[in-house]
Motif scaffolding. Structure first.
Motif, PDB file in Angstrom:
ATOM      1  N   GLU A   7     -16.591  32.796  55.789  1.00 26.55           N
ATOM      2  CA  GLU A   7     -15.272  33.428  55.627  1.00 26.55           C
ATOM      3  C   GLU A   7     -15.426  34.893  55.206  1.00 26.55           C
ATOM      4  N   GLU A   8     -16.246  35.136  54.194  1.00 24.95           N
ATOM      5  CA  GLU A   8     -16.423  36.503  53.714  1.00 24.95           C
ATOM      6  C   GLU A   8     -17.059  37.390  54.778  1.00 24.95           C
ATOM      7  N   GLU A   9     -18.046  36.872  55.474  1.00 21.48           N
ATOM      8  CA  GLU A   9     -18.717  37.650  56.519  1.00 21.48           C
ATOM      9  C   GLU A   9     -17.744  38.030  57.641  1.00 21.48           C
ATOM     10  N   ASN A  10     -16.929  37.081  58.071  1.00 20.73           N
ATOM     11  CA  ASN A  10     -15.979  37.352  59.155  1.00 20.73           C
ATOM     12  C   ASN A  10     -14.989  38.448  58.783  1.00 20.73           C
ATOM     13  N   LYS A  68      -1.965  36.272  64.755  1.00 28.34           N
ATOM     14  CA  LYS A  68      -2.504  34.975  65.171  1.00 28.34           C
ATOM     15  C   LYS A  68      -3.776  34.643  64.398  1.00 28.34           C
ATOM     16  N   TRP A  69      -4.626  35.647  64.172  1.00 30.34           N
ATOM     17  CA  TRP A  69      -5.864  35.430  63.420  1.00 30.34           C
ATOM     18  C   TRP A  69      -5.538  34.875  62.034  1.00 30.34           C
ATOM     19  N   PHE A  70      -4.533  35.453  61.377  1.00 28.01           N
ATOM     20  CA  PHE A  70      -4.135  34.963  60.052  1.00 28.01           C
ATOM     21  C   PHE A  70      -3.446  33.596  60.134  1.00 28.01           C
ATOM     22  N   GLU A  71      -2.769  33.312  61.237  1.00 26.59           N
ATOM     23  CA  GLU A  71      -2.189  31.975  61.406  1.00 26.59           C
ATOM     24  C   GLU A  71      -3.285  30.912  61.476  1.00 26.59           C
ATOM     25  N   ILE A 130     -12.417  48.063  61.638  1.00 30.62           N
ATOM     26  CA  ILE A 130     -11.201  48.860  61.443  1.00 30.62           C
ATOM     27  C   ILE A 130     -11.556  50.221  60.839  1.00 30.62           C
ATOM     28  N   LYS A 131     -12.461  50.232  59.867  1.00 26.55           N
ATOM     29  CA  LYS A 131     -12.881  51.501  59.260  1.00 26.55           C
ATOM     30  C   LYS A 131     -13.576  52.391  60.286  1.00 26.55           C
ATOM     31  N   MET A 132     -14.353  51.789  61.162  1.00 28.64           N
ATOM     32  CA  MET A 132     -15.092  52.562  62.157  1.00 28.64           C
ATOM     33  C   MET A 132     -14.140  53.290  63.116  1.00 28.64           C
ATOM     34  N   ILE A 133     -13.079  52.608  63.517  1.00 27.60           N
ATOM     35  CA  ILE A 133     -12.177  53.233  64.493  1.00 27.60           C
ATOM     36  C   ILE A 133     -11.094  54.089  63.840  1.00 27.60           C
ATOM     37  N   LYS A 134     -10.934  53.959  62.532  1.00 27.62           N
ATOM     38  CA  LYS A 134      -9.948  54.733  61.764  1.00 27.62           C
ATOM     39  C   LYS A 134      -8.544  54.542  62.342  1.00 27.62           C
ATOM     40  N   ASP A 135      -7.888  55.603  62.711  1.00 32.48           N
ATOM     41  CA  ASP A 135      -6.515  55.526  63.213  1.00 32.48           C
ATOM     42  C   ASP A 135      -6.439  55.582  64.732  1.00 32.48           C
ATOM     43  N   ASN A 136      -7.536  55.309  65.398  1.00 35.45           N
ATOM     44  CA  ASN A 136      -7.557  55.333  66.852  1.00 35.45           C
ATOM     45  C   ASN A 136      -6.687  54.198  67.383  1.00 35.45           C
ATOM     46  N   GLY A 137      -5.567  54.541  67.978  1.00 32.97           N
ATOM     47  CA  GLY A 137      -4.618  53.533  68.465  1.00 32.97           C
ATOM     48  C   GLY A 137      -5.231  52.579  69.472  1.00 32.97           C
ATOM     49  N   TYR A 138      -6.037  53.107  70.371  1.00 27.16           N
ATOM     50  CA  TYR A 138      -6.672  52.231  71.364  1.00 27.16           C
ATOM     51  C   TYR A 138      -7.638  51.269  70.684  1.00 27.16           C
ATOM     52  N   GLY A 139      -8.364  51.738  69.691  1.00 30.18           N
ATOM     53  CA  GLY A 139      -9.285  50.876  68.960  1.00 30.18           C
ATOM     54  C   GLY A 139      -8.551  49.754  68.236  1.00 30.18           C
ATOM     55  N   ILE A 140      -7.438  50.094  67.590  1.00 25.38           N
ATOM     56  CA  ILE A 140      -6.627  49.062  66.911  1.00 25.38           C
ATOM     57  C   ILE A 140      -6.109  48.061  67.938  1.00 25.38           C
ATOM     58  N   TYR A 141      -5.673  48.567  69.069  1.00 25.59           N
ATOM     59  CA  TYR A 141      -5.192  47.700  70.157  1.00 25.59           C
ATOM     60  C   TYR A 141      -6.289  46.721  70.580  1.00 25.59           C
ATOM     61  N   MET A 142      -7.511  47.212  70.731  1.00 18.68           N
ATOM     62  CA  MET A 142      -8.623  46.363  71.167  1.00 18.68           C
ATOM     63  C   MET A 142      -8.980  45.310  70.107  1.00 18.68           C
ATOM     64  N   ILE A 143      -8.991  45.714  68.842  1.00 18.86           N
ATOM     65  CA  ILE A 143      -9.265  44.746  67.772  1.00 18.86           C
ATOM     66  C   ILE A 143      -8.168  43.687  67.743  1.00 18.86           C
ATOM     67  N   ASP A 144      -6.917  44.128  67.893  1.00 14.68           N
ATOM     68  CA  ASP A 144      -5.808  43.181  67.901  1.00 14.68           C
ATOM     69  C   ASP A 144      -5.972  42.166  69.035  1.00 14.68           C
ATOM     70  N   LYS A 145      -6.331  42.653  70.222  1.00 15.30           N
ATOM     71  CA  LYS A 145      -6.536  41.756  71.370  1.00 15.30           C
ATOM     72  C   LYS A 145      -7.673  40.778  71.090  1.00 15.30           C
ATOM     73  N   GLU A 146      -8.771  41.276  70.529  1.00 13.99           N
ATOM     74  CA  GLU A 146      -9.922  40.423  70.236  1.00 13.99           C
ATOM     75  C   GLU A 146      -9.570  39.354  69.205  1.00 13.99           C
ATOM     76  N   LEU A 147      -8.904  39.755  68.126  1.00 14.16           N
ATOM     77  CA  LEU A 147      -8.551  38.788  67.081  1.00 14.16           C
ATOM     78  C   LEU A 147      -7.545  37.757  67.589  1.00 14.16           C
ATOM     79  N   GLY A 148      -6.734  38.151  68.549  1.00 11.45           N
ATOM     80  CA  GLY A 148      -5.760  37.231  69.129  1.00 11.45           C
ATOM     81  C   GLY A 148      -6.394  36.113  69.945  1.00 11.45           C
ATOM     82  N   GLN A 149      -7.664  36.244  70.273  1.00  5.87           N
ATOM     83  CA  GLN A 149      -8.363  35.204  71.043  1.00  5.87           C
ATOM     84  C   GLN A 149      -8.856  34.057  70.157  1.00  5.87           C
ATOM     85  N   ARG A 150      -8.753  34.217  68.863  1.00 12.48           N
ATOM     86  CA  ARG A 150      -9.238  33.187  67.944  1.00 12.48           C
ATOM     87  C   ARG A 150      -8.438  31.905  68.137  1.00 12.48           C
ATOM     88  N   ALA A 151      -9.158  30.804  68.208  1.00 14.40           N
ATOM     89  CA  ALA A 151      -8.510  29.500  68.383  1.00 14.40           C
ATOM     90  C   ALA A 151      -8.797  28.616  67.177  1.00 14.40           C
TER      91      ALA A 151
END
Length: 170
Positions: free
Chosen positions: A130-133, A41-44, A141-162
């Motif tokens: 744009e570059e800052e965002n 959604k963020w990329f949309e 993403i680098k901070m959380i590395k492969d932490n599945g819960y962290g990726i899940y949280m970032i995904d949820k946050e980015l999905g709120q973009r309108a």
């Protein structure tokens, strides 16, 4: 009235913005296929914003009695190595667009086209944002590395973009 050199450069930028839109739609499809609907959604939203950028330039060329010359859109990438890579690609692309806008602004200075420089000021400010965002997302993403819960949280946050229409179009 636009000088031919500036009209041509603006038309090239319109095409670059449309290619950007197509690229972001491809990135959205990739994220959805990876099970990251929020990132998709963020990329949309990015896709819609790039269309807005092209329309702002389109409207400006028309308002200056210029001719808009829409060109074919070249193919865009459709695959990335991972979610981090897609955002890193996005940042590199935004840096390329920033460079393109800066060159267009410099051309307008050389040609003493102050009206077009004034219009482009909005784009210069937009590119900083744009570059800052994207850099912030990469850092997270680098901070959380492969932490599945962290990726899940970032995904949820980015999905709120309108989506909000670009200020010059609002």
């Amino acid at each position: 009235m636009l000088k031919k050199k500036i009209e041509d450069a603006l038309n090239a930028q319109i095409n670059a913005e449309m290619w950007s839109a197509y690229l972001y739609l491809s990135m959205a499809a990739y994220c959805h296929a990876q099970g990251q609907p929020g990132m998709g959604k963020w990329f949309e939203v990015q896709f819609k914003e790039e269309q807005d950028h092209a329309k702002i330039l389109f409207n400006y060329v028309i308002s200056r009695n210029g001719k808009v010359d829409l060109r074919p859109i070249e193919a865009v990438p459709t695959e990335w190595n991972n979610i981090l890579n897609v955002f890193e690609s996005s940042l590199r692309h935004e840096q390329t667009i920033t460079e393109s806008i800066n060159k267009l602004f410099a051309l307008c200075a050389e040609e003493n086209d102050y009206a077009t420089q004034s219009m482009l000021k909005w784009f210069i400010d937009e590119q900083v944002e744009e570059e800052e965002n994207v850099q912030t997302i990469i850092d997270n993403i680098k901070m959380i590395k492969d932490n599945g819960y962290g990726i899940y949280m970032i995904d949820k946050e980015l999905g709120q973009r309108a989506y909000k229409p670009a200020t010059p179009l609002a």
